[in-house]
Design a protein around this motif. Sequence first.
Motif, PDB file in Angstrom:
ATOM      1  N   LEU A  33       3.893  10.440   1.755  1.00 52.42           N
ATOM      2  CA  LEU A  33       2.998   9.313   1.488  1.00 52.42           C
ATOM      3  C   LEU A  33       2.274   8.882   2.763  1.00 52.42           C
ATOM      4  N   TYR A  34       3.000   8.908   3.890  1.00 50.97           N
ATOM      5  CA  TYR A  34       2.397   8.568   5.186  1.00 50.97           C
ATOM      6  C   TYR A  34       1.257   9.516   5.511  1.00 50.97           C
ATOM      7  N   SER A  37      -1.804   9.272   3.197  1.00 47.51           N
ATOM      8  CA  SER A  37      -2.582   8.069   3.493  1.00 47.51           C
ATOM      9  C   SER A  37      -3.370   8.224   4.788  1.00 47.51           C
ATOM     10  N   GLY A 119      -4.996  -2.850   5.935  1.00 49.94           N
ATOM     11  CA  GLY A 119      -4.212  -2.419   4.784  1.00 49.94           C
ATOM     12  C   GLY A 119      -3.588  -1.053   4.990  1.00 49.94           C
ATOM     13  N   GLN A 120      -4.385  -0.111   5.486  1.00 49.70           N
ATOM     14  CA  GLN A 120      -3.858   1.229   5.734  1.00 49.70           C
ATOM     15  C   GLN A 120      -2.799   1.204   6.834  1.00 49.70           C
ATOM     16  N   THR A 122      -0.772  -1.258   7.654  1.00 51.70           N
ATOM     17  CA  THR A 122       0.460  -1.816   7.079  1.00 51.70           C
ATOM     18  C   THR A 122       1.167  -0.778   6.219  1.00 51.70           C
ATOM     19  N   ARG A 123       0.413  -0.087   5.401  1.00 54.30           N
ATOM     20  CA  ARG A 123       0.978   0.921   4.496  1.00 54.30           C
ATOM     21  C   ARG A 123       1.659   2.058   5.274  1.00 54.30           C
ATOM     22  N   VAL A 124       0.972   2.624   6.273  1.00 54.94           N
ATOM     23  CA  VAL A 124       1.558   3.765   6.974  1.00 54.94           C
ATOM     24  C   VAL A 124       2.767   3.345   7.809  1.00 54.94           C
ATOM     25  N   ILE A 126       4.843   0.924   7.011  1.00 58.83           N
ATOM     26  CA  ILE A 126       5.931   0.759   6.026  1.00 58.83           C
ATOM     27  C   ILE A 126       6.495   2.119   5.627  1.00 58.83           C
ATOM     28  N   TYR A 127       5.620   3.098   5.415  1.00 54.43           N
ATOM     29  CA  TYR A 127       6.097   4.437   5.051  1.00 54.43           C
ATOM     30  C   TYR A 127       6.974   5.035   6.147  1.00 54.43           C
TER      31      TYR A 127
END
Length: 161
Positions: A33-34, A37, A119-120, A122-124, A126-127
């Motif tokens: 997922l990382y 993204s 947003g990206q 934060t997402r990466v 978290i992954y």
Amino acid sequence: MMNEQSVRLDRMRFTKNTTSSRLAILAIVFDVLYFVSLYKTNVDYYYTLIMGASILYNLVFMLAAFLSSEGVKNYKQGFSYVLCVLGIIQIARIFILPIPAHATTVKIGGAELLAMSDGQFTRVVIYLIASAACLFAAAAVNLVKSRALKAHIASLEGQGA
């Protein structure tokens, strides 16, 4: 109560450590997922040697994590240490690509934008943290279980069983 504990430990000789194995596989999923993204971003900032090294590392990571997931199935302690090293590297990766990309602005269509949006970013992050947490948990579970099994087998050999 002691007999129940003994039966549970004895049963471990014939069953696989699926908890640690599944956690290691989940760490691979978070890594996938990382990089999906991260690599779907089409910004010139990412076309560097660091990105190429990151792609190669992802391949090595997935192979090592999968091999470790198979190793911990059989309660092999050495793979717990491999999982810990992989977890540490996952945390370190936050400082190699996401943080510098989030702090860099690039010109896209005449506008100054962050190379990695909030947003990206934060997402990466978290992954990567989730991947590392799964690796550390898999290693801890395997260490506890493998040491308990090892002690149980030693006690059985001491009894002449």
